[in-house]
Design a protein around this motif. Structure first.
Motif, mmCIF file in Angstrom:
data_model
loop_
_atom_site.group_PDB
_atom_site.id
_atom_site.type_symbol
_atom_site.label_atom_id
_atom_site.label_comp_id
_atom_site.label_asym_id
_atom_site.label_seq_id
_atom_site.Cartn_x
_atom_site.Cartn_y
_atom_site.Cartn_z
ATOM 1 N N VAL A 84 0.852 -1.121 0.085
ATOM 2 C CA VAL A 84 -0.020 0.007 0.037
ATOM 3 C C VAL A 84 1.016 1.228 0.052
ATOM 4 N N PRO A 85 1.142 1.590 -1.111
ATOM 5 C CA PRO A 85 2.134 2.970 -1.409
ATOM 6 C C PRO A 85 1.671 4.176 -0.429
ATOM 7 N N LYS A 86 2.611 4.745 0.402
ATOM 8 C CA LYS A 86 2.408 6.031 1.097
ATOM 9 C C LYS A 86 3.636 6.704 0.389
ATOM 10 N N ILE A 87 3.236 7.792 -0.278
ATOM 11 C CA ILE A 87 4.048 8.762 -0.650
ATOM 12 C C ILE A 87 4.163 9.982 -0.253
ATOM 13 N N LEU A 88 5.298 10.438 0.224
ATOM 14 C CA LEU A 88 5.352 12.091 1.015
ATOM 15 C C LEU A 88 6.059 12.756 -0.236
ATOM 16 N N VAL A 89 5.276 13.694 -0.739
ATOM 17 C CA VAL A 89 5.794 14.640 -1.546
ATOM 18 C C VAL A 89 5.672 16.230 -1.393
ATOM 19 N N THR A 90 6.694 16.833 -1.917
ATOM 20 C CA THR A 90 6.447 18.408 -1.768
ATOM 21 C C THR A 90 5.509 18.875 -2.796
ATOM 22 N N TYR A 91 5.067 20.092 -2.582
ATOM 23 C CA TYR A 91 3.924 21.003 -3.379
ATOM 24 C C TYR A 91 4.558 20.895 -4.753
ATOM 25 N N ASN A 92 5.890 21.433 -4.707
ATOM 26 C CA ASN A 92 6.613 21.448 -6.070
ATOM 27 C C ASN A 92 6.815 20.471 -6.853
ATOM 28 N N SER A 93 6.915 19.071 -6.351
ATOM 29 C CA SER A 93 6.987 18.006 -6.936
ATOM 30 C C SER A 93 5.801 17.077 -7.328
ATOM 31 N N LEU A 94 4.766 17.759 -6.912
ATOM 32 C CA LEU A 94 3.397 16.896 -6.951
ATOM 33 C C LEU A 94 3.116 16.720 -8.556
ATOM 34 N N GLY A 95 3.448 17.623 -9.389
ATOM 35 C CA GLY A 95 2.937 17.405 -10.749
ATOM 36 C C GLY A 95 3.969 16.358 -11.305
ATOM 37 N N LYS A 96 5.189 16.372 -11.120
ATOM 38 C CA LYS A 96 6.062 15.408 -11.474
ATOM 39 C C LYS A 96 5.738 13.863 -10.975
ATOM 40 N N LEU A 97 5.411 13.956 -9.731
ATOM 41 C CA LEU A 97 4.981 12.575 -9.306
ATOM 42 C C LEU A 97 3.687 12.212 -10.017
ATOM 43 N N SER A 98 2.581 12.909 -10.390
ATOM 44 C CA SER A 98 1.478 12.479 -10.849
ATOM 45 C C SER A 98 1.593 11.962 -12.314
ATOM 46 N N ASN A 99 2.680 12.256 -12.828
ATOM 47 C CA ASN A 99 2.867 11.578 -14.143
ATOM 48 C C ASN A 99 3.447 10.218 -14.052
ATOM 49 N N LEU A 100 4.126 10.129 -12.845
ATOM 50 C CA LEU A 100 4.779 8.665 -12.723
ATOM 51 C C LEU A 100 3.995 7.695 -12.244
ATOM 52 N N ILE A 101 2.745 8.166 -11.677
ATOM 53 C CA ILE A 101 1.915 7.312 -11.090
ATOM 54 C C ILE A 101 0.378 7.316 -11.739
ATOM 55 N N ASN A 102 -0.555 6.531 -11.433
ATOM 56 C CA ASN A 102 -1.815 6.667 -11.913
ATOM 57 C C ASN A 102 -2.874 7.317 -10.620
ATOM 58 N N PRO A 103 -2.851 8.521 -10.813
ATOM 59 C CA PRO A 103 -3.439 9.421 -9.781
ATOM 60 C C PRO A 103 -4.670 9.025 -9.420
ATOM 61 N N LYS A 104 -5.683 8.108 -10.302
ATOM 62 C CA LYS A 104 -6.910 7.587 -10.221
ATOM 63 C C LYS A 104 -6.958 6.673 -8.880
ATOM 64 N N GLU A 105 -5.802 6.055 -8.900
ATOM 65 C CA GLU A 105 -5.588 4.881 -7.884
ATOM 66 C C GLU A 105 -5.043 5.494 -6.515
#
Length: 197
Positions: free
Chosen positions: A104-125
């Motif tokens: 069960v992924p629990k990812i901590l991300v900064t405001y700045n990096s949320l867009g980049k992370l959103s492209n690495l994962i499927n946000p709808k999950e």
């Protein structure tokens, strides 16, 4: 448009010490809302880190992420699942491997990096928790790019929760935030958090 001078929902927490002790939070944080937890240190982030849903917790600063990661290392078992941090300088392939191998992924991300992370994962999950959302307002003048990343990405996620212990008056909310319902935790015999300009 929602009139945020009235709360859409209030959750009575009585004289409990932590949100996790209050029945409505057994299934996690409230979804698709501005959540005013009422007090600092009541375990809002901990609920998001321990529920059984893949979750991205978006925090304003790298130091807050490092603090949570260190807490998990200093006190093994503090959180139900391993924490994955993602911010500037993190390797994308390494992050992907950790996310894919996590139960069960629990990812901590900064405001700045949320867009980049959103492209690495499927946000709808994933559920998304934007912690300290008051920073999106109080720091916008000098962190507009980071704040805009949050505004541009939060609707991509399965559910979102903007959370803070220091809510802003409705007249100071951005147009985007003013359209979201508010859920407030009410505590007995606790001094409310007040922001003085």
């Amino acid at each position: 448009m929602i009139n945020n001078t009235q709360y859409n929902e209030q959750i009575n927490c009585g004289n409990k010490k932590y949100l996790s002790e209050v029945e409505p939070f057994n299934d996690g944080l409230p979804k698709n809302c501005l959540f005013h937890k009422g007090m600092t240190g009541v375990g809002g982030t901990t609920i998001a880190l321990n529920d059984d849903f893949p979750t991205v917790i978006c925090l304003p600063f790298k130091s807050v992420i490092d603090n949570k990661v260190q807490q998990s290392l200093d006190k093994p078992g503090s959180f139900k699942y391993d924490l994955i941090h993602y911010y500037s300088g993190c390797d994308d392939e390494d992050a992907k491997k950790k996310i894919m191998s996590s139960k069960v992924p629990k990812i901590l991300v900064t405001y700045n990096s949320l867009g980049k992370l959103s492209n690495l994962i499927n946000p709808k999950e994933f559920n998304l928790v934007i912690d300290e959302y008051d920073c999106l307002i109080t720091e916008y003048l000098y962190r507009d790019l980071a704040c805009d990343v949050v505004y541009d990405n939060y609707k991509k996620y399965k559910n979102y929760t903007f959370m803070t212990a220091t809510p802003m008056k409705s007249e100071f909310l951005t147009f985007e935030l003013s359209r979201i319902r508010i859920v407030e935790a009410i505590w007995d015999e606790r001094d409310p958090v007040q922001i003085l300009p």
